[in-house]
Design a protein around this motif. Sequence first.
Motif, short mmCIF file in Angstrom:
data_model
loop_
_atom_site.label_atom_id
_atom_site.label_comp_id
_atom_site.label_asym_id
_atom_site.label_seq_id
_atom_site.Cartn_x
_atom_site.Cartn_y
_atom_site.Cartn_z
N SER A 108 -5.29 4.89 -3.28
CA SER A 108 -5.98 5.89 -2.47
C SER A 108 -4.96 6.85 -1.88
CB SER A 108 -6.79 5.23 -1.35
OG SER A 108 -5.92 4.68 -0.39
N CYS A 109 -5.47 7.99 -1.45
CA CYS A 109 -4.60 8.94 -0.75
C CYS A 109 -5.42 9.72 0.28
CB CYS A 109 -3.94 9.92 -1.73
SG CYS A 109 -2.64 10.93 -0.97
N TRP A 110 -4.82 9.93 1.41
CA TRP A 110 -5.40 10.75 2.49
C TRP A 110 -5.07 12.20 2.19
CZ3 TRP A 110 -6.28 9.02 8.02
CH2 TRP A 110 -6.49 10.11 8.90
N ILE A 111 -6.07 13.06 2.12
CA ILE A 111 -5.85 14.50 1.95
C ILE A 111 -6.29 15.17 3.26
CG2 ILE A 111 -6.40 16.53 0.56
CD1 ILE A 111 -4.99 14.27 -1.05
N GLN A 112 -5.34 15.75 3.93
CA GLN A 112 -5.61 16.34 5.24
C GLN A 112 -6.51 17.57 5.11
OE1 GLN A 112 -4.84 15.06 8.09
NE2 GLN A 112 -5.40 16.74 9.46
N VAL A 113 -7.56 17.64 5.89
CA VAL A 113 -8.47 18.80 5.91
C VAL A 113 -8.41 19.49 7.27
CG1 VAL A 113 -10.89 19.54 5.79
CG2 VAL A 113 -10.03 17.80 4.19
N ARG B 262 0.84 -1.20 0.00
CA ARG B 262 0.00 0.00 0.00
C ARG B 262 0.87 1.25 0.00
NH1 ARG B 262 -0.55 4.28 2.09
NH2 ARG B 262 1.15 3.65 3.47
N ARG B 263 0.72 2.07 -0.98
CA ARG B 263 1.40 3.36 -1.02
C ARG B 263 0.37 4.42 -1.37
NH1 ARG B 263 6.76 3.60 -1.39
NH2 ARG B 263 6.25 5.50 -0.26
N SER B 264 0.65 5.65 -1.03
CA SER B 264 -0.27 6.73 -1.42
C SER B 264 -0.22 6.89 -2.94
CB SER B 264 0.13 8.04 -0.74
OG SER B 264 -0.08 7.93 0.64
N CYS C 267 -9.71 23.12 -1.23
CA CYS C 267 -9.84 23.26 0.23
C CYS C 267 -8.52 23.71 0.86
CB CYS C 267 -10.34 21.96 0.87
SG CYS C 267 -9.14 20.61 0.84
N LYS C 268 -7.42 23.57 0.12
CA LYS C 268 -6.14 24.12 0.59
C LYS C 268 -5.27 24.35 -0.64
CE LYS C 268 -4.31 19.56 1.90
NZ LYS C 268 -3.61 18.83 2.96
N PRO C 269 -4.30 25.27 -0.53
CA PRO C 269 -3.55 25.66 -1.74
C PRO C 269 -2.58 24.60 -2.23
CG PRO C 269 -2.87 26.97 0.17
CD PRO C 269 -4.00 26.11 0.63
C1 LIG Z 1 -2.59 12.34 8.47
C2 LIG Z 1 -2.12 12.30 7.03
C3 LIG Z 1 -2.24 13.43 6.25
C4 LIG Z 1 -1.87 13.40 4.90
N1 LIG Z 1 -2.12 14.49 4.12
C5 LIG Z 1 -1.84 14.42 2.80
C6 LIG Z 1 -2.22 15.49 1.94
O1 LIG Z 1 -2.85 16.47 2.35
N2 LIG Z 1 -1.91 15.39 0.62
C7 LIG Z 1 -1.25 14.29 0.12
O2 LIG Z 1 -1.01 14.27 -1.10
N3 LIG Z 1 -0.88 13.25 0.91
C8 LIG Z 1 -1.18 13.29 2.22
N4 LIG Z 1 -0.89 12.21 3.03
C9 LIG Z 1 -0.16 11.06 2.48
C10 LIG Z 1 1.30 11.04 3.00
O3 LIG Z 1 2.03 12.03 2.32
C11 LIG Z 1 1.88 9.63 2.76
O4 LIG Z 1 1.15 8.68 3.50
C12 LIG Z 1 3.35 9.57 3.19
O5 LIG Z 1 4.15 10.38 2.35
C13 LIG Z 1 3.89 8.15 3.14
O6 LIG Z 1 3.75 7.60 1.84
P1 LIG Z 1 2.95 6.26 1.57
O7 LIG Z 1 1.52 6.46 2.01
O8 LIG Z 1 3.06 6.02 0.10
O9 LIG Z 1 3.59 5.15 2.37
C14 LIG Z 1 -1.28 12.22 4.35
C15 LIG Z 1 -1.15 11.07 5.16
C16 LIG Z 1 -1.59 11.11 6.47
C17 LIG Z 1 -1.50 9.84 7.30
#
Ligand SMILES: Cc1cc2nc3c(=O)[nH]c(=O)nc-3n(C[C@H](O)[C@H](O)[C@H](O)COP(=O)(O)O)c2cc1C
Length: 174
Positions: A111-116, A10-12, A62-64
């Motif tokens: 998938s990717c987490w985008i912090q809000v 799993r990677r972002s 939602c953010k720049p």
């Molecule tokens: C709490 C949290 C906030 C994050 N916010 C962002 C974000 O706003 N934008 C983004 O592109 N990635 C975001 N990420 C993804 C991280 O950048 C990513 O998980 C990290 O670089 C490690 O890479 P990996 O997920 O591929 O292992 C976030 C991850 C977490 C857990």
Amino acid sequence: MDFQQLLINRRSIRRYTDEKIDPEHVKLILEAGLLSPTSKSSRAWQFVVVEDSDMLSRLADCKPAGAMPVAKCPLAVVVAVDTTSTDPWIEDGSVAASFMMLQAASLGLGSCWIQVRGRFTADNIPSEEYVQEALGMPETCIPVCILTFGHKDEDRKPQDLEKLKWENVHIGKF
Ligand SMILES: Cc1cc2nc3c(=O)[nH]c(=O)nc-3n(C[C@H](O)[C@H](O)[C@H](O)COP(=O)(O)O)c2cc1C
């Protein structure tokens, strides 16, 4: 794939093809969130499913920086929690988000987490308020993050077990 292999792989993923996600897979992802544990079993999360491209583009503002994947993904899920119903709402939302991301990974989706939470728009409006306004959410229901999902359009290397930060693990005492 066994569970550790799933975690390693799993990677972002921030780039997605135009292919839509199978509705059955969308359901599985949402079920993963609904199956996640919550403090005192409050289950106070609210998940807003967004597939409309105009709304996705709006949410990406939602953010720049750092929210670009939202504009180009086929599916986003805004993970929010009703803060009047639970005290550890950040934790509850974060666990649900993690479950959904892992379910997506098991389906071969990116998938990717985008912090809000705690972020601001280019106009200095709290990102939480911006997302609430865009989606018509009540102000007590605070977005933790936006999760983007889609079919992968980038290759990421699996994690390397040799590079794990074992120095952050303390046995018995710090
Ligand atoms: C709490 C949290 C906030 C994050 N916010 C962002 C974000 O706003 N934008 C983004 O592109 N990635 C975001 N990420 C993804 C991280 O950048 C990513 O998980 C990290 O670089 C490690 O890479 P990996 O997920 O591929 O292992 C976030 C991850 C977490 C857990």
